[in-house]
Design an enzyme around this catalytic site. Sequence first.
Site, PDB file in Angstrom:
ATOM      1  N   HIS A 123     -40.015-131.538 -51.834  1.00 25.30           N
ATOM      2  CA  HIS A 123     -41.041-131.517 -52.927  1.00 25.30           C
ATOM      3  C   HIS A 123     -42.034-132.724 -52.846  1.00 25.30           C
ATOM      4  O   HIS A 123     -42.950-132.674 -53.418  1.00 25.30           O
ATOM      5  CB  HIS A 123     -40.143-131.363 -54.321  1.00 25.30           C
ATOM      6  CG  HIS A 123     -39.420-130.378 -54.365  1.00 25.30           C
ATOM      7  ND1 HIS A 123     -39.980-128.729 -54.228  1.00 25.30           N
ATOM      8  CD2 HIS A 123     -38.191-130.072 -54.819  1.00 25.30           C
ATOM      9  CE1 HIS A 123     -38.935-128.043 -54.483  1.00 25.30           C
ATOM     10  NE2 HIS A 123     -37.932-128.617 -54.763  1.00 25.30           N
ATOM     11  N   ASP A 160     -34.497-123.183 -48.629  1.00 20.34           N
ATOM     12  CA  ASP A 160     -33.970-123.678 -50.086  1.00 20.34           C
ATOM     13  C   ASP A 160     -34.524-122.848 -51.117  1.00 20.34           C
ATOM     14  O   ASP A 160     -35.727-121.966 -50.927  1.00 20.34           O
ATOM     15  CB  ASP A 160     -34.811-125.142 -50.279  1.00 20.34           C
ATOM     16  CG  ASP A 160     -34.154-125.604 -51.357  1.00 20.34           C
ATOM     17  OD1 ASP A 160     -33.291-126.522 -51.094  1.00 20.34           O
ATOM     18  OD2 ASP A 160     -34.447-125.479 -52.677  1.00 20.34           O
ATOM     19  N   HIS A 162     -35.937-123.198 -53.872  1.00 18.49           N
ATOM     20  CA  HIS A 162     -37.357-123.848 -54.018  1.00 18.49           C
ATOM     21  C   HIS A 162     -37.922-123.591 -53.049  1.00 18.49           C
ATOM     22  O   HIS A 162     -38.053-124.367 -52.062  1.00 18.49           O
ATOM     23  CB  HIS A 162     -37.058-124.831 -54.958  1.00 18.49           C
ATOM     24  CG  HIS A 162     -36.144-125.109 -56.291  1.00 18.49           C
ATOM     25  ND1 HIS A 162     -34.381-125.268 -55.867  1.00 18.49           N
ATOM     26  CD2 HIS A 162     -36.040-124.680 -57.272  1.00 18.49           C
ATOM     27  CE1 HIS A 162     -34.127-125.270 -56.969  1.00 18.49           C
ATOM     28  NE2 HIS A 162     -34.769-124.898 -57.953  1.00 18.49           N
TER      29      HIS A 162
END
Length: 307
Positions: A123, A160, A162
């Site tokens: 991220h 993942d 996300h």
Amino acid sequence: MLVFTHPACLEHDPGIDHPESPERLHAVISALRAEFPDQLEWRQAPAAKLGELARVHSRELIDDMLRAQVAPLRRIDLDTFTSPGSASAALHAAGAGVAAVDAVMLEDDRRHVFCAVRPPGHHATADTAMGFCLFNNIAVAAAYARDKYGLERIAIVDFDVHHGNGTQAIFEADPKVAYYSTHQSGLFPFSGSMRERGVGNVCNILLPPGSGGFRFRNTWADDMLPQIEAFQPQLLFISAGFDAHMRDPQADLMVETEDFGWLTRELVTLAERHGSGRVVSMLEGGYDLQALRECSVAHVQALLPSA
């Protein structure tokens, strides 16, 4: 097969009851040591160098993440915190990927490497730490591989639950690095639509809650793997997040342990055809400890040369 880790990665403590806890890495390491007592070579991850971080991160972010901290917790955003041990943990997490690249490029018998490190990274953008991530570990490694070894086709596969918004943002204008991600719709960071294509090097597929292993496998088999095959990567990275698992409290994709093993085997087979089998995998999410143990074992089993 090599596994890189470092004790410093256990010293990043984002606070009581935070899902990205040191216990996550304890669970992964203990499970791998118990399951593969003689099949893994463990190495300590070096700390990433400033120049390695600076390939993908601004100097302002680097300085902010590495500044000395006395307070037990410093809040970066709504759910991202640092502790006095976070700077060292982040340096060694990023350094693991760099060392893994050197291993698969220079050591003929080291084609698959797993980096058991934290904090996770996918991220983190060029100038922002977010979503439990301080530095973008896999982006640091991919940029190093591109520049150090002159690779023209690097694939980053992210399963993942996300979307790896930071990884995509760092490379979306770089045709040498392709990014492939499946992730659950409606989750943080609320990005990763199929319309986001970069310069033709980005492929995102959103999966609805409750998709399960059948839809997960079919999506990869029918849509993602053929695109990676066409790209013919010389080096394949995996953002190995296991929070799509049915027991994970952070999401509802309902994937099972054996689905992660299946996808890993498919990726290894693809890498054997196009990249001399070079695969570097880095731990990302996964917040149910038992699921994390099982999935890490299944993933590494599929990475082992005899798998």
